[in-house]
Every structure is written in C-alpha cells, then in structure tokens.
Design a protein around this motif. Structure first.
Motif, PDB file in Angstrom:
ATOM      1  N   THR A 183      -3.649  38.091  61.714  1.00  0.00           N
ATOM      2  CA  THR A 183      -2.678  38.375  62.774  1.00  0.00           C
ATOM      3  C   THR A 183      -1.862  37.150  63.148  1.00  0.00           C
ATOM      4  OG1 THR A 183      -4.300  39.951  63.623  1.00  0.00           O
ATOM      5  CG2 THR A 183      -2.442  39.434  65.051  1.00  0.00           C
ATOM      6  N   THR A 241       7.501  42.316  68.428  1.00  0.00           N
ATOM      7  CA  THR A 241       8.716  41.550  68.146  1.00  0.00           C
ATOM      8  C   THR A 241       9.859  41.979  69.054  1.00  0.00           C
ATOM      9  OG1 THR A 241       8.023  41.195  65.872  1.00  0.00           O
ATOM     10  CG2 THR A 241      10.377  40.949  66.333  1.00  0.00           C
ATOM     11  N   ARG A 256       0.599  36.148  60.330  1.00  0.00           N
ATOM     12  CA  ARG A 256       1.665  37.144  60.179  1.00  0.00           C
ATOM     13  C   ARG A 256       2.712  37.014  61.276  1.00  0.00           C
ATOM     14  NH1 ARG A 256       0.611  41.916  56.986  1.00  0.00           N
ATOM     15  NH2 ARG A 256       1.901  43.084  58.461  1.00  0.00           N
ATOM     16  N   LEU A 257       2.240  36.887  62.536  1.00  0.00           N
ATOM     17  CA  LEU A 257       3.189  36.848  63.650  1.00  0.00           C
ATOM     18  C   LEU A 257       3.902  35.501  63.759  1.00  0.00           C
ATOM     19  CD1 LEU A 257       1.219  38.913  66.294  1.00  0.00           C
ATOM     20  CD2 LEU A 257       3.191  39.629  64.920  1.00  0.00           C
ATOM     21  N   SER A 258       3.202  34.405  63.513  1.00  0.00           N
ATOM     22  CA  SER A 258       3.886  33.111  63.585  1.00  0.00           C
ATOM     23  C   SER A 258       4.945  33.007  62.489  1.00  0.00           C
ATOM     24  CB  SER A 258       2.892  31.947  63.527  1.00  0.00           C
ATOM     25  OG  SER A 258       2.181  31.941  62.328  1.00  0.00           O
ATOM     26  N   SER A 259       4.692  33.569  61.321  1.00  0.00           N
ATOM     27  CA  SER A 259       5.693  33.586  60.252  1.00  0.00           C
ATOM     28  C   SER A 259       6.872  34.472  60.631  1.00  0.00           C
ATOM     29  CB  SER A 259       5.087  34.095  58.949  1.00  0.00           C
ATOM     30  OG  SER A 259       4.169  33.182  58.438  1.00  0.00           O
ATOM     31  N   ARG A 260       6.571  35.609  61.179  1.00  0.00           N
ATOM     32  CA  ARG A 260       7.631  36.555  61.550  1.00  0.00           C
ATOM     33  C   ARG A 260       8.514  36.001  62.663  1.00  0.00           C
ATOM     34  NH1 ARG A 260       7.002  43.061  62.383  1.00  0.00           N
ATOM     35  NH2 ARG A 260       9.190  43.420  62.856  1.00  0.00           N
ATOM     36  N   TRP A 261       7.907  35.341  63.642  1.00  0.00           N
ATOM     37  CA  TRP A 261       8.657  34.844  64.803  1.00  0.00           C
ATOM     38  C   TRP A 261       9.176  33.426  64.621  1.00  0.00           C
ATOM     39  CZ3 TRP A 261       4.374  36.765  68.612  1.00  0.00           C
ATOM     40  CH2 TRP A 261       4.420  38.174  68.686  1.00  0.00           C
ATOM     41  N   THR A 302      11.609  39.384  71.574  1.00  0.00           N
ATOM     42  CA  THR A 302      13.039  39.156  71.383  1.00  0.00           C
ATOM     43  C   THR A 302      13.816  39.457  72.661  1.00  0.00           C
ATOM     44  OG1 THR A 302      12.847  39.648  69.026  1.00  0.00           O
ATOM     45  CG2 THR A 302      15.042  39.814  69.996  1.00  0.00           C
ATOM     46  N   GLU A 322       2.951  47.204  60.626  1.00  0.00           N
ATOM     47  CA  GLU A 322       4.326  46.806  60.883  1.00  0.00           C
ATOM     48  C   GLU A 322       4.876  47.440  62.159  1.00  0.00           C
ATOM     49  OE1 GLU A 322       3.186  47.744  57.850  1.00  0.00           O
ATOM     50  OE2 GLU A 322       3.231  45.740  56.961  1.00  0.00           O
ATOM     51  N   GLU A 360       3.608  45.323  64.982  1.00  0.00           N
ATOM     52  CA  GLU A 360       4.340  44.060  64.961  1.00  0.00           C
ATOM     53  C   GLU A 360       5.790  44.249  65.408  1.00  0.00           C
ATOM     54  OE1 GLU A 360       3.839  42.371  61.084  1.00  0.00           O
ATOM     55  OE2 GLU A 360       1.691  42.068  61.394  1.00  0.00           O
ATOM     56  N   ASP A 361       6.396  45.385  65.058  1.00  0.00           N
ATOM     57  CA  ASP A 361       7.762  45.674  65.497  1.00  0.00           C
ATOM     58  C   ASP A 361       7.835  45.770  67.018  1.00  0.00           C
ATOM     59  OD1 ASP A 361       8.603  45.746  62.849  1.00  0.00           O
ATOM     60  OD2 ASP A 361       8.755  47.948  62.773  1.00  0.00           O
TER      61      ASP A 361
END
Length: 118
Positions: free
Chosen positions: A91, A48, A94-99, A52, A41, A44-45
């Motif tokens: 990976t 992100t 996870r990232l496509s869902s998060r973003w 952002t 995380e 990923e933070d």
C-alpha cells in the motif's frame, strides 16, 4: 508552509483534511469508500480524488493515511481490512508512487492515539 494532508479511510467514507499547525481544519474532501469487493484501483482512485481536492493544485509534502484494518509493523502494508480489498499489498509503495510524495501509513486507532499526544 509545507502542505501535509491527513486521510482517514474507513468502512463508509474517505476523509482527507489539511490541518494548520495550530490544529485548525483548513480544507476537507470526502468520498465514499468503494467497498471490499472492488479492484484496488477504485480504492486508490477515491483516496487520490480526496487528496487532490484538498491539495487544490498545491505541492504536497506528505500524506498520512489512517486505515481501518491491520497494518504491518513497518507501516508499509495493510494486511487485512474488513471493508477494503487490501490483503497484504504494498500500500505505502503504491500510493507514494501514485502521489509522488511521502506517505505514512498506520492503523486508524493508532493514528487517533498519536493525535491525542499532541
């Protein structure tokens, strides 16, 4: 014009950039790479935060992620990265869902070679 962001994650830094269709760098954001002995995380933070900042509130059509490490042939997982905690995790998912956008993933050397083709 659709916003696409390229992100390079290496051993020491995360660098995200918006580049115009003509190749002009329009905006960048940089973060330190958290390291390989941290939770996923935190990596990923950092990614992100950089994405952002570059997006600056605009909708992102897609993100290309260049990772220093071994990426599977499908471009879905970082199987091993010497400076990151990724060890076969999903990976891309996870990232496509998060973003909330499409993400393309590949090894950083492959991404550099593809960029040179243009």
């Amino acid at each position: 014009m659709s916003l696409h962001i390229g992100v390079d994650i290496g051993g020491t830094k995360v660098l995200a950039a918006e580049v115009s269709p003509d190749g002009e760098v329009l905006r960048t954001a940089q973060r330190s790479t958290p390291g390989r002995r941290v939770e996923l995380e935190l990596v990923e933070d950092a990614l992100t935060e950089a994405v952002t900042e570059v997006a600056a509130g605009r909708p992102v059509a897609g993100v290309g992620l260049a990772a220093a490490g071994f990426v599977d042939a499908a471009g879905e997982r970082v199987m091993f990265a010497p400076h990151l905690p990724w060890r076969g995790e999903p990976t891309l998912t996870r990232l496509s869902s998060r973003w909330g956008t499409r993400v393309a993933l590949d090894n950083d050397a492959n991404c550099a070679a593809l960029a040179e083709l243009e």
